[in-house]
Design a protein around this motif. Structure first.
Motif, PDB file in Angstrom:
ATOM      1  N   ALA A  54      22.562   0.540  -9.275  1.00 45.84           N
ATOM      2  CA  ALA A  54      23.561   0.009 -10.198  1.00 45.84           C
ATOM      3  C   ALA A  54      23.948   1.122 -11.159  1.00 45.84           C
ATOM      4  CB  ALA A  54      22.976  -1.185 -10.957  1.00 45.84           C
ATOM      5  N   LEU A  55      25.010   0.895 -11.933  1.00 45.26           N
ATOM      6  CA  LEU A  55      25.445   1.844 -12.955  1.00 45.26           C
ATOM      7  C   LEU A  55      25.145   1.302 -14.341  1.00 45.26           C
ATOM      8  CD1 LEU A  55      28.986   2.913 -11.669  1.00 45.26           C
ATOM      9  CD2 LEU A  55      26.894   4.272 -11.621  1.00 45.26           C
ATOM     10  N   LEU A  56      24.627   2.152 -15.192  1.00 49.57           N
ATOM     11  CA  LEU A  56      24.470   1.858 -16.607  1.00 49.57           C
ATOM     12  C   LEU A  56      25.648   2.497 -17.323  1.00 49.57           C
ATOM     13  CD1 LEU A  56      22.824   0.899 -19.096  1.00 49.57           C
ATOM     14  CD2 LEU A  56      21.800   3.192 -19.106  1.00 49.57           C
ATOM     15  N   LEU A  57      26.511   1.687 -17.921  1.00 48.32           N
ATOM     16  CA  LEU A  57      27.631   2.225 -18.683  1.00 48.32           C
ATOM     17  C   LEU A  57      27.100   2.676 -20.033  1.00 48.32           C
ATOM     18  CD1 LEU A  57      30.366  -0.422 -17.810  1.00 48.32           C
ATOM     19  CD2 LEU A  57      29.870   1.763 -16.682  1.00 48.32           C
ATOM     20  N   ALA A  58      27.165   3.969 -20.289  1.00 47.88           N
ATOM     21  CA  ALA A  58      26.583   4.567 -21.491  1.00 47.88           C
ATOM     22  C   ALA A  58      27.706   5.131 -22.354  1.00 47.88           C
ATOM     23  CB  ALA A  58      25.601   5.667 -21.103  1.00 47.88           C
ATOM     24  N   GLN A  59      28.002   4.453 -23.456  1.00 50.40           N
ATOM     25  CA  GLN A  59      29.063   4.915 -24.344  1.00 50.40           C
ATOM     26  C   GLN A  59      28.635   6.203 -25.037  1.00 50.40           C
ATOM     27  OE1 GLN A  59      31.464   2.038 -26.506  1.00 50.40           O
ATOM     28  NE2 GLN A  59      30.933   3.125 -28.378  1.00 50.40           N
ATOM     29  N   ALA A  60      29.497   7.225 -24.955  1.00 52.49           N
ATOM     30  CA  ALA A  60      29.199   8.522 -25.568  1.00 52.49           C
ATOM     31  C   ALA A  60      28.934   8.360 -27.055  1.00 52.49           C
ATOM     32  CB  ALA A  60      30.358   9.484 -25.336  1.00 52.49           C
ATOM     33  N   ALA A  61      27.899   9.045 -27.523  1.00 56.35           N
ATOM     34  CA  ALA A  61      27.473   8.911 -28.914  1.00 56.35           C
ATOM     35  C   ALA A  61      27.753  10.155 -29.761  1.00 56.35           C
ATOM     36  CB  ALA A  61      25.974   8.599 -28.960  1.00 56.35           C
ATOM     37  N   ASP A  62      28.092  11.278 -29.127  1.00 56.49           N
ATOM     38  CA  ASP A  62      28.340  12.497 -29.894  1.00 56.49           C
ATOM     39  C   ASP A  62      29.315  13.386 -29.122  1.00 56.49           C
ATOM     40  OD1 ASP A  62      26.828  13.863 -27.880  1.00 56.49           O
ATOM     41  OD2 ASP A  62      24.988  13.679 -29.063  1.00 56.49           O
ATOM     42  N   ASP A  63      29.674  14.515 -29.699  1.00 55.69           N
ATOM     43  CA  ASP A  63      30.660  15.407 -29.081  1.00 55.69           C
ATOM     44  C   ASP A  63      30.206  15.917 -27.718  1.00 55.69           C
ATOM     45  OD1 ASP A  63      32.402  15.111 -31.194  1.00 55.69           O
ATOM     46  OD2 ASP A  63      31.777  16.969 -32.203  1.00 55.69           O
ATOM     47  N   ARG A  64      28.950  16.238 -27.582  1.00 51.78           N
ATOM     48  CA  ARG A  64      28.439  16.750 -26.299  1.00 51.78           C
ATOM     49  C   ARG A  64      28.601  15.694 -25.204  1.00 51.78           C
ATOM     50  NH1 ARG A  64      22.297  18.199 -24.813  1.00 51.78           N
ATOM     51  NH2 ARG A  64      22.700  19.115 -22.788  1.00 51.78           N
ATOM     52  N   GLN A  65      28.253  14.461 -25.514  1.00 50.94           N
ATOM     53  CA  GLN A  65      28.397  13.391 -24.530  1.00 50.94           C
ATOM     54  C   GLN A  65      29.867  13.097 -24.250  1.00 50.94           C
ATOM     55  OE1 GLN A  65      25.995  10.029 -25.752  1.00 50.94           O
ATOM     56  NE2 GLN A  65      24.151  11.287 -25.869  1.00 50.94           N
ATOM     57  N   ARG A  66      30.708  13.116 -25.285  1.00 56.87           N
ATOM     58  CA  ARG A  66      32.143  12.880 -25.070  1.00 56.87           C
ATOM     59  C   ARG A  66      32.733  13.953 -24.154  1.00 56.87           C
ATOM     60  NH1 ARG A  66      31.529  10.461 -29.988  1.00 56.87           N
ATOM     61  NH2 ARG A  66      31.652  12.324 -31.249  1.00 56.87           N
ATOM     62  N   ALA A  67      32.248  15.175 -24.255  1.00 54.01           N
ATOM     63  CA  ALA A  67      32.741  16.257 -23.393  1.00 54.01           C
ATOM     64  C   ALA A  67      32.396  16.030 -21.925  1.00 54.01           C
ATOM     65  CB  ALA A  67      32.177  17.599 -23.866  1.00 54.01           C
ATOM     66  N   ALA A  68      31.368  15.245 -21.650  1.00 47.98           N
ATOM     67  CA  ALA A  68      30.955  14.978 -20.270  1.00 47.98           C
ATOM     68  C   ALA A  68      31.722  13.828 -19.626  1.00 47.98           C
ATOM     69  CB  ALA A  68      29.459  14.669 -20.223  1.00 47.98           C
ATOM     70  N   ILE A  69      32.445  13.053 -20.417  1.00 47.55           N
ATOM     71  CA  ILE A  69      33.177  11.915 -19.860  1.00 47.55           C
ATOM     72  C   ILE A  69      34.165  12.407 -18.813  1.00 47.55           C
ATOM     73  CG2 ILE A  69      34.824  10.064 -20.372  1.00 47.55           C
ATOM     74  CD1 ILE A  69      33.525   9.868 -23.155  1.00 47.55           C
ATOM     75  N   GLY A  70      34.079  11.856 -17.631  1.00 47.21           N
ATOM     76  CA  GLY A  70      34.991  12.209 -16.549  1.00 47.21           C
ATOM     77  C   GLY A  70      34.631  13.465 -15.797  1.00 47.21           C
ATOM     78  N   ASN A  71      33.578  14.142 -16.208  1.00 48.02           N
ATOM     79  CA  ASN A  71      33.223  15.404 -15.562  1.00 48.02           C
ATOM     80  C   ASN A  71      31.716  15.535 -15.381  1.00 48.02           C
ATOM     81  OD1 ASN A  71      33.828  17.878 -14.370  1.00 48.02           O
ATOM     82  ND2 ASN A  71      33.546  18.975 -16.287  1.00 48.02           N
ATOM     83  N   GLN A  72      31.062  14.441 -15.135  1.00 51.46           N
ATOM     84  CA  GLN A  72      29.603  14.464 -14.987  1.00 51.46           C
ATOM     85  C   GLN A  72      29.148  15.215 -13.750  1.00 51.46           C
ATOM     86  OE1 GLN A  72      28.707  10.341 -17.346  1.00 51.46           O
ATOM     87  NE2 GLN A  72      27.779  10.605 -15.387  1.00 51.46           N
ATOM     88  N   THR A  73      30.040  15.394 -12.785  1.00 55.70           N
ATOM     89  CA  THR A  73      29.647  16.081 -11.547  1.00 55.70           C
ATOM     90  C   THR A  73      30.435  17.377 -11.352  1.00 55.70           C
ATOM     91  OG1 THR A  73      31.197  14.752 -10.248  1.00 55.70           O
ATOM     92  CG2 THR A  73      28.932  13.937 -10.426  1.00 55.70           C
ATOM     93  N   GLY A  74      30.960  17.921 -12.439  1.00 56.82           N
ATOM     94  CA  GLY A  74      31.619  19.218 -12.369  1.00 56.82           C
ATOM     95  C   GLY A  74      32.867  19.253 -11.509  1.00 56.82           C
ATOM     96  N   GLY A  75      33.566  18.123 -11.394  1.00 56.94           N
ATOM     97  CA  GLY A  75      34.801  18.081 -10.621  1.00 56.94           C
ATOM     98  C   GLY A  75      34.629  17.675  -9.171  1.00 56.94           C
ATOM     99  N   ARG A  76      33.407  17.530  -8.725  1.00 59.72           N
ATOM    100  CA  ARG A  76      33.154  17.087  -7.346  1.00 59.72           C
ATOM    101  C   ARG A  76      33.188  15.566  -7.273  1.00 59.72           C
ATOM    102  NH1 ARG A  76      29.646  20.597  -3.722  1.00 59.72           N
ATOM    103  NH2 ARG A  76      29.830  18.684  -2.582  1.00 59.72           N
ATOM    104  N   VAL A  77      33.421  15.042  -6.067  1.00 52.64           N
ATOM    105  CA  VAL A  77      33.247  13.611  -5.873  1.00 52.64           C
ATOM    106  C   VAL A  77      31.777  13.327  -6.146  1.00 52.64           C
ATOM    107  CG1 VAL A  77      33.250  11.723  -4.206  1.00 52.64           C
ATOM    108  CG2 VAL A  77      35.126  13.366  -4.208  1.00 52.64           C
ATOM    109  N   GLY A  78      31.532  12.420  -7.082  1.00 50.52           N
ATOM    110  CA  GLY A  78      30.159  12.176  -7.494  1.00 50.52           C
ATOM    111  C   GLY A  78      29.648  10.790  -7.183  1.00 50.52           C
ATOM    112  N   PHE A  79      30.549   9.899  -6.754  1.00 49.80           N
ATOM    113  CA  PHE A  79      30.164   8.511  -6.527  1.00 49.80           C
ATOM    114  C   PHE A  79      30.763   8.057  -5.209  1.00 49.80           C
ATOM    115  CE2 PHE A  79      30.507   9.490 -11.001  1.00 49.80           C
ATOM    116  CZ  PHE A  79      29.243   9.137 -11.453  1.00 49.80           C
ATOM    117  N   PHE A  80      30.006   7.266  -4.479  1.00 47.30           N
ATOM    118  CA  PHE A  80      30.389   6.879  -3.125  1.00 47.30           C
ATOM    119  C   PHE A  80      30.254   5.369  -2.995  1.00 47.30           C
ATOM    120  CE2 PHE A  80      28.983  11.169  -3.329  1.00 47.30           C
ATOM    121  CZ  PHE A  80      29.863  11.871  -2.533  1.00 47.30           C
TER     122      PHE A  80
END
Length: 130
Positions: A54-80
């Protein structure tokens, strides 16, 4: 000792926005949505009737986490997202506004098309060949 992957965190900008997309557009089930300390929530979603994590939806809490939104896998397809009926799910998802980045293609392993969530994370919708 048997082990299994049961939960993967997905960093999002807003719990409700993410929950609406995954539960409405992708037809996932919301398994839990519980308040936590400091205004956080424990929001767990999963493909309807599906096996696996399952997925845990984790709301970004700081600038570092906000920077990861949409790019958790470095631009690769990350979910199947596996389906037993590609045509049905592809049509339903398009009707609900899911943005596919390519037309469906047939590979040796099955039928697949890449789509993006509202954050830019890329996913494969895939029906494996029999």
């Amino acid at each position: 000792m048997p082990q299994s992957l049961f939960l993967v965190a997905l960093v999002v900008d807003d719990y409700d926005r993410a929950k609406a997309f995954y539960c409405h557009c992708l037809d996932f089930d919301c398994l839990l949505d519980e308040l936590q300390p400091e205004g956080k929530r424990w929001v767990v979603i999963k493909p309807k009737g599906g096996e696996g994590a399952a997925l845990l939806l984790a709301q970004a809490a700081d600038d570092r986490q906000r920077a990861a939104i949409g790019n958790q896998t470095g631009g690769r397809v990350g979910f199947f997202l596996k389906t037993d009926d590609f045509a049905r799910d592809h049509a339903a998802m398009k009707e609900k506004g899911v943005r596919f980045l390519e037309e469906p293609r047939h590979e040796v392993y099955g039928t697949v098309a890449v789509f993006a969530d509202p954050y830019g994370n890329t996913w494969d919708l895939i029906e494996h060949s029999s």
